[in-house]
Design a protein around this motif. Structure first.
Motif, PDB file in Angstrom:
ATOM      1  N   LYS A 236       3.231  16.103 -12.610  1.00 15.31           N
ATOM      2  CA  LYS A 236       1.890  15.528 -12.574  1.00 15.31           C
ATOM      3  C   LYS A 236       1.792  13.830 -12.612  1.00 15.31           C
ATOM      4  CE  LYS A 236      -0.014  19.323 -13.077  1.00 15.31           C
ATOM      5  NZ  LYS A 236      -0.857  20.140 -11.762  1.00 15.31           N
ATOM      6  N   ALA A 237       2.511  13.421 -13.351  1.00 15.32           N
ATOM      7  CA  ALA A 237       2.989  11.990 -13.683  1.00 15.32           C
ATOM      8  C   ALA A 237       4.318  11.501 -13.644  1.00 15.32           C
ATOM      9  CB  ALA A 237       2.221  11.471 -14.961  1.00 15.32           C
ATOM     10  N   ILE A 238       4.881  10.495 -12.588  1.00 17.24           N
ATOM     11  CA  ILE A 238       6.181  10.218 -12.465  1.00 17.24           C
ATOM     12  C   ILE A 238       6.158   8.795 -12.828  1.00 17.24           C
ATOM     13  CG2 ILE A 238       8.039  10.063 -10.772  1.00 17.24           C
ATOM     14  CD1 ILE A 238       6.590  12.027  -9.051  1.00 17.24           C
ATOM     15  N   ASP A 239       7.414   8.493 -13.638  1.00 21.15           N
ATOM     16  CA  ASP A 239       7.746   7.006 -14.063  1.00 21.15           C
ATOM     17  C   ASP A 239       9.174   6.850 -13.301  1.00 21.15           C
ATOM     18  OD1 ASP A 239       8.126   4.860 -15.320  1.00 21.15           O
ATOM     19  OD2 ASP A 239       9.479   5.551 -17.112  1.00 21.15           O
ATOM     20  N   LEU A 240       8.996   5.484 -12.835  1.00 17.68           N
ATOM     21  CA  LEU A 240       9.847   5.035 -11.919  1.00 17.68           C
ATOM     22  C   LEU A 240      10.945   3.940 -12.676  1.00 17.68           C
ATOM     23  CD1 LEU A 240      11.371   4.371  -9.097  1.00 17.68           C
ATOM     24  CD2 LEU A 240       9.681   2.605  -8.757  1.00 17.68           C
ATOM     25  N   GLN A 241      12.140   4.490 -12.478  1.00 19.99           N
ATOM     26  CA  GLN A 241      13.225   3.525 -13.291  1.00 19.99           C
ATOM     27  C   GLN A 241      14.053   2.988 -12.381  1.00 19.99           C
ATOM     28  OE1 GLN A 241      13.075   2.528 -16.661  1.00 19.99           O
ATOM     29  NE2 GLN A 241      11.115   3.825 -17.175  1.00 19.99           N
ATOM     30  N   LEU A 242      14.597   1.861 -12.369  1.00 22.07           N
ATOM     31  CA  LEU A 242      15.313   0.867 -11.544  1.00 22.07           C
ATOM     32  C   LEU A 242      16.615   0.540 -12.549  1.00 22.07           C
ATOM     33  CD1 LEU A 242      13.057  -1.351  -9.650  1.00 22.07           C
ATOM     34  CD2 LEU A 242      13.881   1.018  -8.852  1.00 22.07           C
ATOM     35  N   ASN A 243      17.797   0.856 -12.020  1.00 21.52           N
ATOM     36  CA  ASN A 243      19.029   0.333 -12.742  1.00 21.52           C
ATOM     37  C   ASN A 243      19.301  -1.077 -12.353  1.00 21.52           C
ATOM     38  OD1 ASN A 243      21.365  -0.079 -14.012  1.00 21.52           O
ATOM     39  ND2 ASN A 243      22.425   1.454 -12.922  1.00 21.52           N
ATOM     40  N   GLN A 244      18.993  -2.201 -13.374  1.00 25.39           N
ATOM     41  CA  GLN A 244      19.102  -3.580 -13.199  1.00 25.39           C
ATOM     42  C   GLN A 244      20.418  -4.112 -12.897  1.00 25.39           C
ATOM     43  OE1 GLN A 244      16.883  -5.441 -16.640  1.00 25.39           O
ATOM     44  NE2 GLN A 244      15.089  -4.168 -16.451  1.00 25.39           N
ATOM     45  N   GLN A 245      21.316  -3.499 -13.350  1.00 25.78           N
ATOM     46  CA  GLN A 245      22.651  -4.076 -13.321  1.00 25.78           C
ATOM     47  C   GLN A 245      23.075  -4.423 -12.070  1.00 25.78           C
ATOM     48  OE1 GLN A 245      24.278  -5.391 -15.903  1.00 25.78           O
ATOM     49  NE2 GLN A 245      26.054  -6.064 -14.730  1.00 25.78           N
ATOM     50  N   PRO A 246      22.954  -3.407 -10.859  1.00 23.45           N
ATOM     51  CA  PRO A 246      23.303  -3.483  -9.574  1.00 23.45           C
ATOM     52  C   PRO A 246      22.359  -4.537  -8.762  1.00 23.45           C
ATOM     53  CG  PRO A 246      23.168  -1.135  -9.783  1.00 23.45           C
ATOM     54  CD  PRO A 246      22.811  -1.859 -11.232  1.00 23.45           C
ATOM     55  N   LEU A 247      20.956  -4.759  -9.406  1.00 25.28           N
ATOM     56  CA  LEU A 247      20.176  -5.597  -8.578  1.00 25.28           C
ATOM     57  C   LEU A 247      20.583  -7.000  -9.031  1.00 25.28           C
ATOM     58  CD1 LEU A 247      16.781  -3.746  -9.382  1.00 25.28           C
ATOM     59  CD2 LEU A 247      17.876  -3.959  -7.134  1.00 25.28           C
ATOM     60  N   ILE A 248      21.005  -7.182 -10.374  1.00 26.89           N
ATOM     61  CA  ILE A 248      21.383  -8.619 -10.844  1.00 26.89           C
ATOM     62  C   ILE A 248      22.485  -9.010 -10.128  1.00 26.89           C
ATOM     63  CG2 ILE A 248      22.580  -9.899 -12.709  1.00 26.89           C
ATOM     64  CD1 ILE A 248      20.414  -8.156 -14.584  1.00 26.89           C
ATOM     65  N   LYS A 249      23.384  -8.008  -9.870  1.00 27.63           N
ATOM     66  CA  LYS A 249      24.717  -8.213  -9.109  1.00 27.63           C
ATOM     67  C   LYS A 249      24.340  -8.778  -7.565  1.00 27.63           C
ATOM     68  CE  LYS A 249      28.172  -5.526  -9.679  1.00 27.63           C
ATOM     69  NZ  LYS A 249      29.118  -4.324  -9.674  1.00 27.63           N
ATOM     70  N   LEU A 250      23.167  -8.166  -6.964  1.00 28.03           N
ATOM     71  CA  LEU A 250      22.941  -8.589  -5.878  1.00 28.03           C
ATOM     72  C   LEU A 250      22.211  -9.814  -5.510  1.00 28.03           C
ATOM     73  CD1 LEU A 250      21.494  -5.079  -4.082  1.00 28.03           C
ATOM     74  CD2 LEU A 250      23.807  -6.550  -3.698  1.00 28.03           C
ATOM     75  N   GLY A 251      21.708 -10.364  -6.892  1.00 23.54           N
ATOM     76  CA  GLY A 251      21.092 -11.705  -6.865  1.00 23.54           C
ATOM     77  C   GLY A 251      19.481 -11.465  -7.036  1.00 23.54           C
ATOM     78  N   LEU A 252      19.071 -10.487  -7.325  1.00 30.85           N
ATOM     79  CA  LEU A 252      17.508 -10.317  -7.604  1.00 30.85           C
ATOM     80  C   LEU A 252      17.385  -9.970  -9.167  1.00 30.85           C
ATOM     81  CD1 LEU A 252      14.960 -10.020  -6.227  1.00 30.85           C
ATOM     82  CD2 LEU A 252      15.372  -7.482  -6.238  1.00 30.85           C
ATOM     83  N   SER A 253      16.750 -10.747  -9.728  1.00 28.81           N
ATOM     84  CA  SER A 253      16.472 -10.769 -11.174  1.00 28.81           C
ATOM     85  C   SER A 253      15.142 -10.326 -11.396  1.00 28.81           C
ATOM     86  CB  SER A 253      16.667 -12.161 -12.007  1.00 28.81           C
ATOM     87  OG  SER A 253      15.892 -13.180 -11.265  1.00 28.81           O
ATOM     88  N   ASP A 254      14.231 -10.296 -10.498  1.00 25.93           N
ATOM     89  CA  ASP A 254      12.809  -9.961 -10.905  1.00 25.93           C
ATOM     90  C   ASP A 254      12.566  -8.514 -10.350  1.00 25.93           C
ATOM     91  OD1 ASP A 254      10.332  -9.877 -11.295  1.00 25.93           O
ATOM     92  OD2 ASP A 254       9.475 -11.421  -9.728  1.00 25.93           O
ATOM     93  N   THR A 255      12.952  -7.609 -11.455  1.00 19.71           N
ATOM     94  CA  THR A 255      12.863  -6.167 -11.077  1.00 19.71           C
ATOM     95  C   THR A 255      11.699  -5.807 -11.220  1.00 19.71           C
ATOM     96  OG1 THR A 255      13.689  -5.855 -13.472  1.00 19.71           O
ATOM     97  CG2 THR A 255      15.267  -5.719 -11.758  1.00 19.71           C
ATOM     98  N   LYS A 256      10.738  -6.331 -11.934  1.00 20.76           N
ATOM     99  CA  LYS A 256       9.275  -5.779 -12.386  1.00 20.76           C
ATOM    100  C   LYS A 256       8.539  -5.671 -10.878  1.00 20.76           C
ATOM    101  CE  LYS A 256       5.132  -6.757 -15.108  1.00 20.76           C
ATOM    102  NZ  LYS A 256       4.544  -7.616 -16.224  1.00 20.76           N
ATOM    103  N   ALA A 257       8.657  -7.068 -10.171  1.00 18.11           N
ATOM    104  CA  ALA A 257       8.213  -6.939  -8.800  1.00 18.11           C
ATOM    105  C   ALA A 257       8.470  -5.936  -8.054  1.00 18.11           C
ATOM    106  CB  ALA A 257       8.009  -8.445  -8.414  1.00 18.11           C
ATOM    107  N   LEU A 258       9.778  -5.676  -7.903  1.00 24.46           N
ATOM    108  CA  LEU A 258      10.234  -4.637  -6.935  1.00 24.46           C
ATOM    109  C   LEU A 258       9.686  -3.275  -7.502  1.00 24.46           C
ATOM    110  CD1 LEU A 258      12.341  -3.830  -4.722  1.00 24.46           C
ATOM    111  CD2 LEU A 258      14.080  -3.801  -6.563  1.00 24.46           C
ATOM    112  N   ARG A 259       9.677  -3.065  -8.771  1.00 27.54           N
ATOM    113  CA  ARG A 259       9.208  -1.831  -9.208  1.00 27.54           C
ATOM    114  C   ARG A 259       7.864  -1.570  -8.780  1.00 27.54           C
ATOM    115  NH1 ARG A 259       6.506   0.185 -13.877  1.00 27.54           N
ATOM    116  NH2 ARG A 259       7.019   2.226 -14.408  1.00 27.54           N
TER     117      ARG A 259
END
Length: 284
Positions: A33-56
């Motif tokens: 019925k309702a799905i929450d989206l979770q992103l693992n931040q560690q790989p994103l920081i390694k790629l050089g992307l710190s703004d995970t909120k905008a990506l989500r």
């Protein structure tokens, strides 16, 4: 000669038993019925992307256009969680679909059709029972080191949305769309998955009826005319005996027909002309 002590093998046996993974249970689709989206931040920081909120937010906006119940976090109780894992870039086979990097074209070369790719995995699991889970992993061309943060975010949002879309779309848990929803979906979506893989079963080919050669009719032999017989020697006419009907042959059991293997058609939707791959003996 010293006999080995069997007790030394017990830790190894218990270690093997403890390392067995418990298989996931199928999802209760009506309960999604309702799905929450979770992103693992560690790989994103390694790629050089710190703004995970905008990506989500971008991924949720893309998937919500297709009626998937992803929520932005307005206090609603979530029934399921969609977790995204991004792996390290590696030198592996080229990703599914079209890409500008096709690898070495020499079939004898070690790097035949290989390139640097980034694996992305989406996993949907029930919050009430984490054993109920489904997951899907795909690979995409690895982003270059000189890519800007804005372009990196757009690329990751598109790739993550594509994997999660294929996973959610394969579950077929959405109820049929109403007339208003169908009209809105036909005109409103501004995002399309970069690669959508669809497997469709196709009915088996019906064998053609072969035309059998017609047997020639037998040619009757010419009748011979017998000489006339005197009336006095003619025997008394007897009634012709009824010919016995042939005994019908016993019905033979029908031969067992083996079910024909289901043929499948794989369609790769790539925002252009779809590529259709047919698997079968005909190799079309």
């Amino acid at each position: 000669m010293k006999t080995p002590t069997p007790i030394l093998l017990l830790p190894l046996i218990f270690g093997l038993i403890g390392g067995v993974n418990v298989s996931a249970e199928p999802l209760d689709k009506p309960a999604i019925k309702a799905i929450d989206l979770q992103l693992n931040q560690q790989p994103l920081i390694k790629l050089g992307l710190s703004d995970t909120k905008a990506l989500r937010t971008a991924v949720i906006a893309n998937l919500s256009q297709w009626r998937f119940p992803l929520q932005t976090g307005n206090g609603q109780t979530y029934t399921h969680t969609l977790t995204v894992e991004i792996g390290d870039s590696k030198y592996d086979q080229t990703p599914v679909g079209f890409s500008f990097t096709s690898g070495n074209s020499d079939p004898r070369a070690p790097g035949f059709q290989k390139a640097y790719v980034t694996p992305i995995q989406c996993r949907l699991e029930a919050n009430a029972n984490p054993k109920q889970a489904e997951q899907l992993a795909m690979t995409f061309s690895a982003p270059p080191a000189s890519i800007s943060s804005q372009k990196l975010q757009e690329t990751l949002a598109d790739n993550i949305s594509s994997v999660c879309f294929d996973l959610l779309d394969s579950l077929k848990f959405l109820p049929p769309a109403t007339a208003a929803q169908a009209a809105a979906t036909a005109t409103q979506p501004t995002w399309m998955p970069s690669v959508q893989i669809e497997t469709v079963p196709i009915p088996p080919l019906q064998p053609k009826a072969e035309s059998l050669p017609t047997a020639p009719l037998p040619i009757a032999a010419p009748a011979t005319i017998a000489p006339p017989v005197p009336a006095t020697t003619l025997p008394m006419a007897t009634a012709p005996k009824a010919m016995a009907s042939p005994t019908p042959a016993a019905a033979l059991p029908a031969p067992a027909v083996e079910p024909e293997e289901t043929r499948k058609q794989v369609i790769i939707h790539n925002q252009g002309t779809p590529v259709i791959i047919k698997f079968g003996y005909d190799r079309q």
